[in-house]
Design an enzyme around this catalytic site. Structure first.
Site, short mmCIF file in Angstrom:
data_model
loop_
_atom_site.label_atom_id
_atom_site.label_comp_id
_atom_site.label_asym_id
_atom_site.label_seq_id
_atom_site.Cartn_x
_atom_site.Cartn_y
_atom_site.Cartn_z
N HIS A 44 0.81 -1.21 -0.09
CA HIS A 44 0.22 -0.18 -0.09
C HIS A 44 0.92 1.30 0.00
CE1 HIS A 44 -3.47 2.41 1.35
NE2 HIS A 44 -2.48 3.39 1.78
N GLU A 45 1.76 1.18 0.83
CA GLU A 45 2.79 2.43 1.05
C GLU A 45 3.72 2.81 0.03
OE1 GLU A 45 2.11 4.66 3.05
OE2 GLU A 45 0.55 3.53 4.11
N HIS A 48 1.91 4.27 -2.88
CA HIS A 48 1.93 5.76 -2.90
C HIS A 48 3.14 6.26 -3.48
CE1 HIS A 48 -1.82 6.28 -0.94
NE2 HIS A 48 -1.53 5.62 -0.04
#
Length: 249
Positions: A44-45, A48
């Site tokens: 998820h990170e 980004h």
């Protein structure tokens, strides 16, 4: 959450195949839990950071956050919430939107990158879980333990990715949903200003209320109900899809 589930697994299998095997399976569950958590949070990170890089911002790269290494992304309080109630958060990847080649496009893509990644991972892991269900768990041997770990890893990965997606879509600062809302609404919007100022407080209150209601066994938390019921329908929908193509779920 993880301790309670591990105890349930130990008790269940201890009554069937003995306490030693029951304890071992509980430990395998904990390992699968941690592995699923690491994958969901880290990717998820990372998403980004990659989205920011694609749009011209090198901040995440310079800060060493363009990695799947979980130790670069874990937030201690978010991690604790994951173990207690089954959803949490990681340290936000640093970005500088003023480096974006197109500010609005960069903000939108960076904001949704994490939740889109979680959605894709949930679909992939759900499909893999349905395929693994084709293999029966019968004889207690090394293959049994391996398949047991894989099944739990895949099931928990689906759960975590759906939960992270729904949690981060909340339009509360500093979550992804707020960043998306901020990018879509005009500058100086009062709603955005309010959520930027009080979003942290609202989010903390929702989390604490959810924690307290979990402790007393009364599910009245709007946050818990939102994630439990919406997430439940998403997972049921995926399972229905795999049943349509003849896979066991």
């Amino acid at each position: 959450m993880v301790i309670y589930n591990a105890i349930e697994i130990a008790d269940y299998y201890s009554s069937i195949v003995g306490s030693e095997i029951g304890t071992l399976l509980a430990l395998i569950f904990v390992v699968a839990f941690c592995a699923a958590l690491v994958v969901a949070l880290s990717l998820h990170e990372l998403a980004h950071g990659l989205a920011a890089l694609k749009n011209g911002d090198m901040t995440a790269k310079y800060e060493g956050r363009l990695t799947a290494n979980p130790f670069k992304h874990f937030d201690p309080y978010g991690l604790l919430m994951m173990f207690l109630v089954g959803f949490g958060w990681a340290k936000p990847v640093p970005i500088n939107p003023y480096n974006f080649k197109n500010y609005k496009k960069g903000m939108i893509e960076t904001s949704i990158a994490g939740v889109v990644t979680n959605a894709i991972l949930a679909i992939v892991f759900s499909l893999l879980g349905a395929l693994v269900n084709l293999v029966p768990l019968v004889e207690i041997n090394f293959g049994f333990y391996l398949l047991f770990a894989l099944k739990w890893f895949l099931d928990l990965s689906v759960l975590f990715n759906v939960n992270f997606m729904l949690f981060n879509l909340l339009p509360l600062f500093p979550l992804d949903g707020f960043r998306l809302l901020e990018a879509l609404l005009p500058d100086g919007n009062r709603v955005v200003a309010f959520l930027r100022k009080y979003g942290n407080t609202i989010l903390l209150a929702l989390i604490l209320f959810g924690f307290v209601t979990d402790m007393i066994g009364v599910n009245l938390s709007p946050l818990n109900l939102y994630i439990e019921y919406v997430g439940g329908w998403i997972i049921k929908g995926l399972n229905a899809l795999w049943r349509l193509i003849g896979l066991p779920v």
